[in-house]
Each structure stands twice: as C-alpha cells, then as structure tokens.
Design a protein around this motif. Sequence first.
Motif, short mmCIF file in Angstrom:
data_model
loop_
_atom_site.label_atom_id
_atom_site.label_comp_id
_atom_site.label_asym_id
_atom_site.label_seq_id
_atom_site.Cartn_x
_atom_site.Cartn_y
_atom_site.Cartn_z
N VAL A 130 0.85 -1.19 0.00
CA VAL A 130 0.00 0.00 0.00
C VAL A 130 0.88 1.24 0.00
O VAL A 130 2.07 1.20 0.36
N CYS A 131 0.29 2.34 -0.41
CA CYS A 131 0.95 3.65 -0.32
C CYS A 131 0.17 4.47 0.70
O CYS A 131 -1.04 4.67 0.55
N SER A 132 0.84 4.91 1.74
CA SER A 132 0.18 5.63 2.83
C SER A 132 0.58 7.10 2.81
O SER A 132 1.74 7.44 2.51
N ILE A 133 -0.37 7.97 3.15
CA ILE A 133 -0.16 9.42 3.15
C ILE A 133 -0.22 9.94 4.58
O ILE A 133 -1.14 9.58 5.34
N PHE A 134 0.75 10.76 4.95
CA PHE A 134 0.74 11.44 6.24
C PHE A 134 0.63 12.93 6.03
O PHE A 134 1.38 13.51 5.24
N ASN A 135 -0.31 13.55 6.72
CA ASN A 135 -0.43 15.01 6.73
C ASN A 135 0.43 15.54 7.87
O ASN A 135 0.18 15.25 9.04
#
Length: 377
Positions: free
Chosen positions: A130-135
Amino acid sequence: MSVTELKERHRVAAETVNSLRERLKQRRIQLLDTNVADYARAQGRTPVAFGQTDLVCCRTLQGHNGKVYSLDWTPEKNRIVSASQDGRLIVWNALTSQKIHAIKLPCAFVMTCAFAPNGQSVAYGGLDSVCSIFNLNSPTDKDGNLPVARTLSSHRGYVSSCQYVPDEDNHLITGSGDHTCVLWDISTGLRTSVFGGEFQSGHTADVLSVSISGLNSRLFVSGSCDSTARLWDTRVASRAVRTFHGHEGDVNTVKFFPDGNRFGTGSDDGTCRLFDIRTGHELQVYHQQHGRNEIPHVTSIAFSISGRLLFAGYTNGDCYVWDTLLAQVVLNLGTLQNSHESRISCLGLSADGSALCTGSWDANLKIWAFGGIRKVI
C-alpha cells in the motif's frame, strides 16, 4: 508430443527470439548517425573540470537506525524526507540538520517516500503493498505518533516507488512488484488509471522506479526488472507510448532530463543510459570499466539543473559525477572525505540545484554542496 520434442521446440523458439532481438539491436545501431559524446567532441566541447574540493560534504544527517532506502526534497529546497528500514520516516531541515518529524510507520519494510508539492504531506510505500499518506499538520495521537491520513490500496505486490504529480497535491503515481503503475486520486483514495497488468504493452516484471516529466505532467517513464523502460501517457493507460531496450539487467532507476525530451536510466548491468522519448533511440551509455565479477549496480540517478551533470549512486559506495555530454567521470564522491561507508541507495538534487543529498545503507544521509564560487551547472 513427447517432452523431448517440446524441449526442442522451446529451444528453437528461444533461438529465433534471440536472433530477432539481435537483428533489432543492430538495426537500431544502424539508424543512429552519432551519439551525444561524439557530437559534443565534434563541436569542440571540453569536459567539466572538478577538483577535490568543488563538491564537499557539508552535513551528515544522523538519526536512522537502519538502512536508508529513499529520500526526497521539498520544492522550497530546505527540507528532506527519508525512509529507512528502522520503520521511520524522518523529515529534516537540510540547513540545520534538525529533525522536524520522526514518523513511525505501520510497516517497517519501507522502499520509497515522496514529498507533496506543497510540502504539507508525505507518502511512503513498501512491502505491505500500500501507499500511505501522512499530513504533517495533523495532530499526533496519544502515543505521539502521526496518524495515517489516507491509505492507497489495490496493488498486489510491493510498492517500489511513488511520486506526486508536479503541482498537484491530490494525484500520485506508484510503481509496484505486480508489474503495474497506478495513478491515484488521493482525495478519494481511488485509482484513476492502471498502466500495464493485463495490457500486452505493459511491463512483464516488477516495476522498480517511476519518473514524471516536469514539463508535461501527463508523461512518465517506468523502469522494470524486465530490463526495459517504458514511456506512458496518463490519458492513454491501455498501452505504453514507447518501450526502450538496451539494458542487460534490472532497470533500478529512471529520471527525466530537465528538458523533458530525454530521460536517464540506471541498471544492475552497471550502466546508466540516456534515451530520447521522441525517437526511442539510446543517445549515450555511461559505463566505468570494472573487473568482470566486480560490476557494481546503479541504484539511483539525478541530473543537474542544466543536465550537464549526471549523478549516479552504486552498490559499492561510489557516487560518480558524469559529464553528460562526453560520458566521462569528472568526480567520484566515494573517494572524498566524509563519504559513505556502504551502498548508496538513493540520491536527489535540491530544487535549485545547489545541493545533492545521498542516502546509504550505513544509515546516514549526506548533503553535498558546491564549494567556492561556481555557476550552477
């Protein structure tokens, strides 16, 4: 039909394919009237001159406890994100060496990371597929960890590379071990397009790297374990625009040339190559002579702002600075003071071209800058 007959048919078919491949290779060579180096010499170009102090290691970023696998700069040039197999992303201030964020990852086996164009979020991918995004502006949880803002999930293999579409914070392209690339809409978490897979013009092995054109964000190239690089148009996902042959090993890294009409590659065969996307021709090969059993693999490449220099990291710890026009090594960062002690796994140039950052399996990152007064090359 007996097993012996099947083996014989397979042998004959393999010989035919190899023969056709060789004929195609020779035909391509015949179509080329010259290469970049020969033309540059004919025009009287002289090699870039570098001394031992023209590029210096001005900072060492220490903080990871495992092999550094990936890094990326922000467009405003003063921050770097790095991913390590210690299970953390670290956002650094490149000017002060200060750690701004240390993000604990859900999966420690990370392979890639990227900064969003606005510098407010980072993405990572790895063996969890998976590709995870962090703000980066999100509040931390009770344990002090930054929560995952978005998970992009549909790949059936590891995520080897990711890059945000230039000037678009809501679109990102990933490459995967499932032989495909995917364009994502981050705002919805859904796939916009899939490149490869069931389509015959797609890669036939793991995709290891992607690079999006900075001048035409609809175009991107991918490098694969099938020894090819392919050019894609995001408006036509059903087939690759062009396939580029020449390498004899996995294509570990691809990078667009600054003018958007060419791109570079680095491979397990120990060479970097320069291709023209308009003609499909190989323009140049960057190869340093080594012993037959001592060929280091190319892990990562980057071009200077003008394209005159090609930076290439290798598995033996070398980091060559190539004269792109004349295909000559003008400097090896691996021989300089404070160089890395292990494989160079990733590298990247700051947005203004004033600094180079390298990451290594020695768990450190190093920032190299031009010493003295020198124009940007």
